[in-house]
Motif scaffolding. Structure first.
Motif, PDB file in Angstrom:
ATOM      1  N   THR A   1      12.053  -2.347  10.246  1.00 60.57           N
ATOM      2  CA  THR A   1      11.106  -2.602  11.343  1.00 60.57           C
ATOM      3  C   THR A   1      10.715  -1.299  12.032  1.00 60.57           C
ATOM      4  O   THR A   1       9.530  -1.040  12.280  1.00 60.57           O
ATOM      5  N   GLY A   2      11.691  -0.460  12.314  1.00 66.12           N
ATOM      6  CA  GLY A   2      11.425   0.818  12.962  1.00 66.12           C
ATOM      7  C   GLY A   2      10.616   1.754  12.084  1.00 66.12           C
ATOM      8  O   GLY A   2       9.765   2.506  12.579  1.00 66.12           O
ATOM      9  N   ILE A   3      10.874   1.709  10.784  1.00 64.80           N
ATOM     10  CA  ILE A   3      10.117   2.552   9.856  1.00 64.80           C
ATOM     11  C   ILE A   3       8.649   2.141   9.847  1.00 64.80           C
ATOM     12  O   ILE A   3       7.742   2.984   9.890  1.00 64.80           O
ATOM     13  N   LEU A   4       8.406   0.846   9.813  1.00 64.80           N
ATOM     14  CA  LEU A   4       7.023   0.358   9.847  1.00 64.80           C
ATOM     15  C   LEU A   4       6.324   0.793  11.133  1.00 64.80           C
ATOM     16  O   LEU A   4       5.182   1.262  11.115  1.00 64.80           O
ATOM     17  N   GLU A   5       7.008   0.644  12.255  1.00 63.68           N
ATOM     18  CA  GLU A   5       6.415   0.955  13.552  1.00 63.68           C
ATOM     19  C   GLU A   5       6.173   2.448  13.738  1.00 63.68           C
ATOM     20  O   GLU A   5       5.265   2.849  14.480  1.00 63.68           O
ATOM     21  N   ALA A   6       6.938   3.290  13.062  1.00 64.97           N
ATOM     22  CA  ALA A   6       6.825   4.748  13.245  1.00 64.97           C
ATOM     23  C   ALA A   6       5.512   5.302  12.701  1.00 64.97           C
ATOM     24  O   ALA A   6       4.989   6.300  13.208  1.00 64.97           O
ATOM     25  N   LEU A   7       4.977   4.686  11.661  1.00 61.72           N
ATOM     26  CA  LEU A   7       3.735   5.160  11.023  1.00 61.72           C
ATOM     27  C   LEU A   7       3.855   6.618  10.579  1.00 61.72           C
ATOM     28  O   LEU A   7       2.909   7.390  10.659  1.00 61.72           O
ATOM     29  N   GLU A   8       5.053   6.976  10.095  1.00 63.83           N
ATOM     30  CA  GLU A   8       5.325   8.346   9.645  1.00 63.83           C
ATOM     31  C   GLU A   8       6.006   8.310   8.292  1.00 63.83           C
ATOM     32  O   GLU A   8       7.062   7.689   8.142  1.00 63.83           O
ATOM     33  N   ARG A   9       5.401   8.974   7.306  1.00 64.67           N
ATOM     34  CA  ARG A   9       5.980   8.993   5.957  1.00 64.67           C
ATOM     35  C   ARG A   9       7.414   9.515   5.967  1.00 64.67           C
ATOM     36  O   ARG A   9       8.259   9.025   5.211  1.00 64.67           O
ATOM     37  N   SER A  10       7.720  10.462   6.834  1.00 65.27           N
ATOM     38  CA  SER A  10       9.054  11.062   6.862  1.00 65.27           C
ATOM     39  C   SER A  10      10.146  10.080   7.258  1.00 65.27           C
ATOM     40  O   SER A  10      11.326  10.308   6.986  1.00 65.27           O
ATOM     41  N   ARG A  11       9.763   8.959   7.870  1.00 61.94           N
ATOM     42  CA  ARG A  11      10.755   7.977   8.293  1.00 61.94           C
ATOM     43  C   ARG A  11      11.205   7.073   7.150  1.00 61.94           C
ATOM     44  O   ARG A  11      12.284   6.481   7.211  1.00 61.94           O
ATOM     45  N   ALA A  12      10.374   6.924   6.127  1.00 65.74           N
ATOM     46  CA  ALA A  12      10.735   6.091   4.972  1.00 65.74           C
ATOM     47  C   ALA A  12      11.589   6.889   3.997  1.00 65.74           C
ATOM     48  O   ALA A  12      11.829   8.086   4.184  1.00 65.74           O
ATOM     49  N   GLY A  13      12.028   6.227   2.943  1.00 63.09           N
ATOM     50  CA  GLY A  13      12.951   6.856   2.009  1.00 63.09           C
ATOM     51  C   GLY A  13      12.293   7.639   0.895  1.00 63.09           C
ATOM     52  O   GLY A  13      11.090   7.925   0.921  1.00 63.09           O
ATOM     53  N   GLN A  14      13.091   7.961  -0.089  1.00 61.98           N
ATOM     54  CA  GLN A  14      12.639   8.714  -1.251  1.00 61.98           C
ATOM     55  C   GLN A  14      11.623   7.907  -2.057  1.00 61.98           C
ATOM     56  O   GLN A  14      11.544   6.689  -1.936  1.00 61.98           O
ATOM     57  N   MET A  15      10.866   8.604  -2.885  1.00 64.05           N
ATOM     58  CA  MET A  15       9.935   7.932  -3.786  1.00 64.05           C
ATOM     59  C   MET A  15      10.616   7.772  -5.142  1.00 64.05           C
ATOM     60  O   MET A  15      11.030   8.745  -5.760  1.00 64.05           O
ATOM     61  N   ALA A  16      10.754   6.532  -5.589  1.00 65.23           N
ATOM     62  CA  ALA A  16      11.400   6.269  -6.878  1.00 65.23           C
ATOM     63  C   ALA A  16      10.571   6.853  -8.022  1.00 65.23           C
ATOM     64  O   ALA A  16       9.343   6.939  -7.920  1.00 65.23           O
TER      65      ALA A  16
END
Length: 248
Positions: free
Chosen positions: A221-236
């Motif tokens: 939820t927080g990752i979605l709300e941040a609107l920042e790529r750096s908050r999400a994880g690695q790219m598979a």
């Protein structure tokens, strides 16, 4: 008479630099298809794809359309493509479409599958089509995290294009995570109305991090709300991803 043709294309993306034709390489799916039409007609005929798969990504059901004036019947045109295409690209079906049909603009949904190997030995025969991570994730933790991502959200944090100036709101209809191959594989299926650049691979990488305990499922939820790529994880890695179907 100029007709609009719709075709379904399957390809092993291992040795290609993605779907979209590029000036600095001839190894793209779109480029190979357009080469066949040039061979047939001597003219540059653009082929429009339903989506731009990344370098190394595969497809079982990519859809494309093009406009052509030819005396060939549909089955003859289908045979012509498959005679001259390389062995890792095949046109599965080819039919005349309505004048207004557009493979991308007419699409209402897409289905992607990401395969992750979780066995002990190397996946020798499927090594080009699945990712073998160093750690085995907990599928239940991944499912819990996925539940926060289903629905209509702004997925900017999961977009690989940091300079995206169009809407990054998308609707994810479902994410399923199933054990397959006798427990040696996880298959993540993503179904939605549309996907951003690298979105499925970033979603997969983030869910994987939840699966190995680096993140908590509730963090989605927080990752979605941040609107920042750096908050999400690695790219598979690209090789585990396949475009399964485009819906109209």
């Amino acid at each position: 008479m100029l007709r609009n043709y719709k075709m379904t294309v399957s390809y092993d993306g291992t040795r290609y630099n993605g779907w979209q034709k590029q000036k600095n390489t001839e190894t793209t799916i779109q480029g190979k298809l357009e080469q066949i039409l040039f061979r047939l007609t001597g003219k540059e005929i653009p082929v429009q794809g339903a989506g731009r798969t990344d370098a190394g990504v595969h497809a079982l059901g990519q859809v494309a359309n093009f406009r052509l004036d030819t005396n060939l019947f549909e089955d003859e045109l289908l045979s012509y493509f498959n005679e001259y295409l390389p062995d890792d690209i095949a046109v599965l079906s080819l039919k005349t479409a309505s004048e207004r049909f557009h493979s991308r603009l007419s699409a209402v949904g897409k289905i992607y599958c990401y395969r992750m190997y979780t066995g002990n030995a190397k996946p020798v025969f499927d090594r080009r089509y699945m990712w073998k991570p160093d750690e085995i994730p907990d599928a239940e933790r991944m499912r819990s995290a996925a539940s926060f991502l289903v629905g209509r959200h702004d997925f900017k944090s999961f977009c690989g294009n940091r300079h995206m100036n169009k809407s990054t709101v998308r609707k994810l209809d479902r994410i399923t995570i199933e054990e397959a191959g006798g427990g040696r594989e996880l298959r993540l299926t993503f179904e939605g109305e549309g996907f951003l650049q690298n979105m499925v691979r970033i979603l997969t990488g983030t869910l994987f991090e939840c699966g190995i305990g680096e993140r908590e499922p509730e963090e989605m939820t927080g990752i979605l709300e941040a609107l920042e790529r750096s908050r999400a994880g690695q790219m598979a890695p690209a090789k585990g991803l396949t475009l399964m179907e485009v819906r109209y």
